[in-house]
Scaffold this motif. Structure first.
Motif, mmCIF file in Angstrom:
data_model
loop_
_atom_site.group_PDB
_atom_site.id
_atom_site.type_symbol
_atom_site.label_atom_id
_atom_site.label_comp_id
_atom_site.label_asym_id
_atom_site.label_seq_id
_atom_site.Cartn_x
_atom_site.Cartn_y
_atom_site.Cartn_z
ATOM 1 N N LEU A 233 0.844 -1.189 0.000
ATOM 2 C CA LEU A 233 0.000 0.000 0.000
ATOM 3 C C LEU A 233 0.883 1.244 0.000
ATOM 4 O O LEU A 233 1.925 1.274 0.633
ATOM 5 N N LEU A 234 0.428 2.271 -0.684
ATOM 6 C CA LEU A 234 1.197 3.504 -0.807
ATOM 7 C C LEU A 234 0.602 4.563 0.127
ATOM 8 O O LEU A 234 -0.007 4.231 1.139
ATOM 9 N N ALA A 235 0.786 5.821 -0.186
ATOM 10 C CA ALA A 235 0.299 6.904 0.659
ATOM 11 C C ALA A 235 -1.200 6.785 0.884
ATOM 12 O O ALA A 235 -1.950 6.348 0.004
ATOM 13 N N LEU A 236 -1.640 7.166 2.091
ATOM 14 C CA LEU A 236 -3.052 7.117 2.497
ATOM 15 C C LEU A 236 -3.606 5.700 2.458
ATOM 16 O O LEU A 236 -4.814 5.493 2.336
ATOM 17 N N ASN A 237 -2.724 4.707 2.564
ATOM 18 C CA ASN A 237 -3.121 3.294 2.535
ATOM 19 C C ASN A 237 -3.878 2.945 1.262
ATOM 20 O O ASN A 237 -4.773 2.090 1.274
ATOM 21 N N MET A 238 -3.523 3.582 0.176
ATOM 22 C CA MET A 238 -4.138 3.302 -1.108
ATOM 23 C C MET A 238 -3.163 2.528 -1.980
ATOM 24 O O MET A 238 -1.954 2.731 -1.916
ATOM 25 N N SER A 239 -3.707 1.630 -2.797
ATOM 26 C CA SER A 239 -2.886 0.828 -3.696
ATOM 27 C C SER A 239 -2.522 1.643 -4.929
ATOM 28 O O SER A 239 -3.090 2.707 -5.197
ATOM 29 N N MET A 240 -1.578 1.113 -5.705
ATOM 30 C CA MET A 240 -1.215 1.770 -6.955
ATOM 31 C C MET A 240 -2.428 1.876 -7.875
ATOM 32 O O MET A 240 -2.646 2.894 -8.539
ATOM 33 N N GLY A 241 -3.240 0.798 -7.921
ATOM 34 C CA GLY A 241 -4.428 0.824 -8.755
ATOM 35 C C GLY A 241 -5.367 1.953 -8.369
ATOM 36 O O GLY A 241 -5.949 2.613 -9.235
ATOM 37 N N GLN A 242 -5.519 2.208 -7.070
ATOM 38 C CA GLN A 242 -6.397 3.285 -6.625
ATOM 39 C C GLN A 242 -5.832 4.650 -6.991
ATOM 40 O O GLN A 242 -6.559 5.534 -7.443
ATOM 41 N N TRP A 243 -4.534 4.812 -6.807
ATOM 42 C CA TRP A 243 -3.926 6.097 -7.159
ATOM 43 C C TRP A 243 -4.044 6.380 -8.652
ATOM 44 O O TRP A 243 -4.238 7.526 -9.061
ATOM 45 N N LEU A 244 -3.937 5.345 -9.470
ATOM 46 C CA LEU A 244 -4.084 5.543 -10.910
ATOM 47 C C LEU A 244 -5.525 5.856 -11.299
ATOM 48 O O LEU A 244 -5.777 6.468 -12.348
ATOM 49 N N CYS A 245 -6.474 5.442 -10.458
ATOM 50 C CA CYS A 245 -7.886 5.726 -10.744
ATOM 51 C C CYS A 245 -8.264 7.165 -10.407
ATOM 52 O O CYS A 245 -9.234 7.686 -10.974
ATOM 53 N N VAL A 246 -7.545 7.797 -9.501
ATOM 54 C CA VAL A 246 -7.898 9.166 -9.091
ATOM 55 C C VAL A 246 -7.859 10.135 -10.268
ATOM 56 O O VAL A 246 -8.853 10.837 -10.528
ATOM 57 N N PRO A 247 -6.740 10.230 -11.018
ATOM 58 C CA PRO A 247 -6.767 11.137 -12.178
ATOM 59 C C PRO A 247 -7.738 10.692 -13.260
ATOM 60 O O PRO A 247 -8.271 11.525 -14.010
ATOM 61 N N MET A 248 -7.993 9.391 -13.333
ATOM 62 C CA MET A 248 -8.942 8.876 -14.318
ATOM 63 C C MET A 248 -10.347 9.402 -14.027
ATOM 64 O O MET A 248 -11.051 9.890 -14.925
ATOM 65 N N ILE A 249 -10.762 9.339 -12.776
ATOM 66 C CA ILE A 249 -12.077 9.844 -12.398
ATOM 67 C C ILE A 249 -12.130 11.353 -12.582
ATOM 68 O O ILE A 249 -13.109 11.905 -13.097
ATOM 69 N N GLY A 250 -11.059 12.044 -12.167
ATOM 70 C CA GLY A 250 -11.020 13.492 -12.314
ATOM 71 C C GLY A 250 -11.137 13.923 -13.765
ATOM 72 O O GLY A 250 -11.876 14.871 -14.096
ATOM 73 N N ALA A 251 -10.423 13.222 -14.661
ATOM 74 C CA ALA A 251 -10.507 13.541 -16.083
ATOM 75 C C ALA A 251 -11.914 13.288 -16.610
ATOM 76 O O ALA A 251 -12.443 14.073 -17.407
ATOM 77 N N GLY A 252 -12.541 12.197 -16.145
ATOM 78 C CA GLY A 252 -13.896 11.898 -16.585
ATOM 79 C C GLY A 252 -14.879 12.984 -16.188
ATOM 80 O O GLY A 252 -15.742 13.385 -16.980
ATOM 81 N N VAL A 253 -14.768 13.478 -14.953
ATOM 82 C CA VAL A 253 -15.664 14.548 -14.496
ATOM 83 C C VAL A 253 -15.443 15.813 -15.319
ATOM 84 O O VAL A 253 -16.402 16.472 -15.750
ATOM 85 N N LEU A 254 -14.174 16.165 -15.556
ATOM 86 C CA LEU A 254 -13.865 17.354 -16.358
ATOM 87 C C LEU A 254 -14.419 17.217 -17.776
ATOM 88 O O LEU A 254 -15.053 18.145 -18.310
ATOM 89 N N PHE A 255 -14.195 16.050 -18.392
ATOM 90 C CA PHE A 255 -14.686 15.840 -19.759
ATOM 91 C C PHE A 255 -16.211 15.899 -19.818
ATOM 92 O O PHE A 255 -16.785 16.385 -20.795
ATOM 93 N N LEU A 256 -16.871 15.400 -18.761
ATOM 94 C CA LEU A 256 -18.334 15.416 -18.748
ATOM 95 C C LEU A 256 -18.859 16.848 -18.665
ATOM 96 O O LEU A 256 -19.819 17.209 -19.354
ATOM 97 N N VAL A 257 -18.216 17.666 -17.832
ATOM 98 C CA VAL A 257 -18.626 19.073 -17.721
ATOM 99 C C VAL A 257 -18.457 19.782 -19.060
ATOM 100 O O VAL A 257 -19.357 20.495 -19.535
ATOM 101 N N LEU A 258 -17.302 19.581 -19.694
ATOM 102 C CA LEU A 258 -17.048 20.223 -20.983
ATOM 103 C C LEU A 258 -18.002 19.695 -22.059
ATOM 104 O O LEU A 258 -18.418 20.437 -22.950
#
Length: 280
Positions: A233-258
């Motif tokens: 587990l990495l920072a905040l007890n999150m796995s690498m897979g979870q950390w890679l999902c954070v920007p993915m979700i953020g990009a999805g929200v931004l793209f949806l707004v646009l």
């Protein structure tokens, strides 16, 4: 408490040729994509903009390259960069295993961008067509992980009816996280995107919901999946897979707004006014 059934990873042997179940799941994924994308291409708005079977086949070729190259390079860069820096020849040893979904996603995004450029289409026209066709392939891949008895889950309460012992992971019961991912990233995400994508939506909205949906389901599934032993587990007890999902979700929200603001549609209209779409 269940015991993982030992399934021979080799589905078929023809002399020196060995066909693995995991390889067959890739074939199922690509075949499923082809069939679903062909169905979508016959519907509005894609039928009206010239999509046909030949273009789906061409796009699939680009996508296969993106999945394989991106998946492998993503694993190299995200999970074991120092190891492969010391052993660069192993980067090409794909038969030893090691593929990253997030790397494969970046590879597919690059392939879609290249295809969109060659056919003079807007990127999100391609991405919206592709997005609902992907989860079935993800589901197929998770079945391959389960057959191989790999990527098992974290320790589970023995009283959990579906807790499972994976012999390679030791005697303790674990979550069958491959099946969780099969259900969430595969079946549920497919059902939602296929339903959502059946009606005309703002350009880019379907692709945005894929990023949000996959990122959210994968983030949840990672709480039940055993982290890679060489990372933990990495920072905040999150796995690498979870950390890679954070920007993915953020990009999805931004793209949806646009998308809802019509940004992508205005770009597509401007592109269409300059030059017609053509086959690659």
């Amino acid at each position: 408490m269940l015991i993982h059934p030992h399934i021979d990873p080799i589905a078929l042997e023809l002399g020196p040729l060995k066909i693995h179940w995991y390889g067959l799941t890739y074939l199922v994924a690509f075949a499923g994509f082809y069939l679903l994308a062909t169905l979508r291409a016959r519907k509005a708005p894609y039928a009206q903009t010239g999509w046909n079977r030949q273009q789906i086949e061409d796009m699939l070729f680009f996508g296969v390259l993106g999945v394989v190259l991106g998946g492998r390079l993503g694993y190299v860069l995200f999970y074991k960069p120092m190891h492969f820096l010391s052993h660069p020849a192993e980067i090409f040893a794909v038969w030893q295993g090691g593929m990253s979904f997030h790397g494969g996603l970046l590879g597919v995004i690059g392939a879609m961008a290249l295809y969109a450029w060659k056919t003079r289409r807007h990127f999100f026209e391609v991405a919206d067509l592709v997005a609902p066709c992907v989860p079935v392939g993800l589901a197929s891949g998770r079945i391959g992980n389960f057959i191989n008895g790999e990527l098992w889950g974290r320790l589970a309460d023995p009283s959990l009816p579906w807790a499972m012992v994976f012999p390679a992971a030791g005697p303790d019961p674990r979550h069958p996280s491959q099946l969780y991912q099969f259900g969430m990233e595969g079946l549920l995400l497919f059902a939602f995107l296929w339903w959502y994508g059946r009606k005309p939506r703002p350009l880019g909205a379907v692709a945005a919901w894929f990023l949000i949906g996959y990122g959210t389901f994968r983030f949840i599934a990672e709480y039940f999946r055993e982290p890679d032993d060489f990372l933990g587990l990495l920072a905040l007890n999150m796995s690498m897979g979870q950390w890679l999902c954070v920007p993915m979700i953020g990009a999805g929200v931004l793209f949806l707004v646009l998308s809802r603001q019509g940004v992508w549609q205005r770009q597509a209209d401007a592109l269409a006014s300059k030059q017609p779409a053509v086959s690659p």
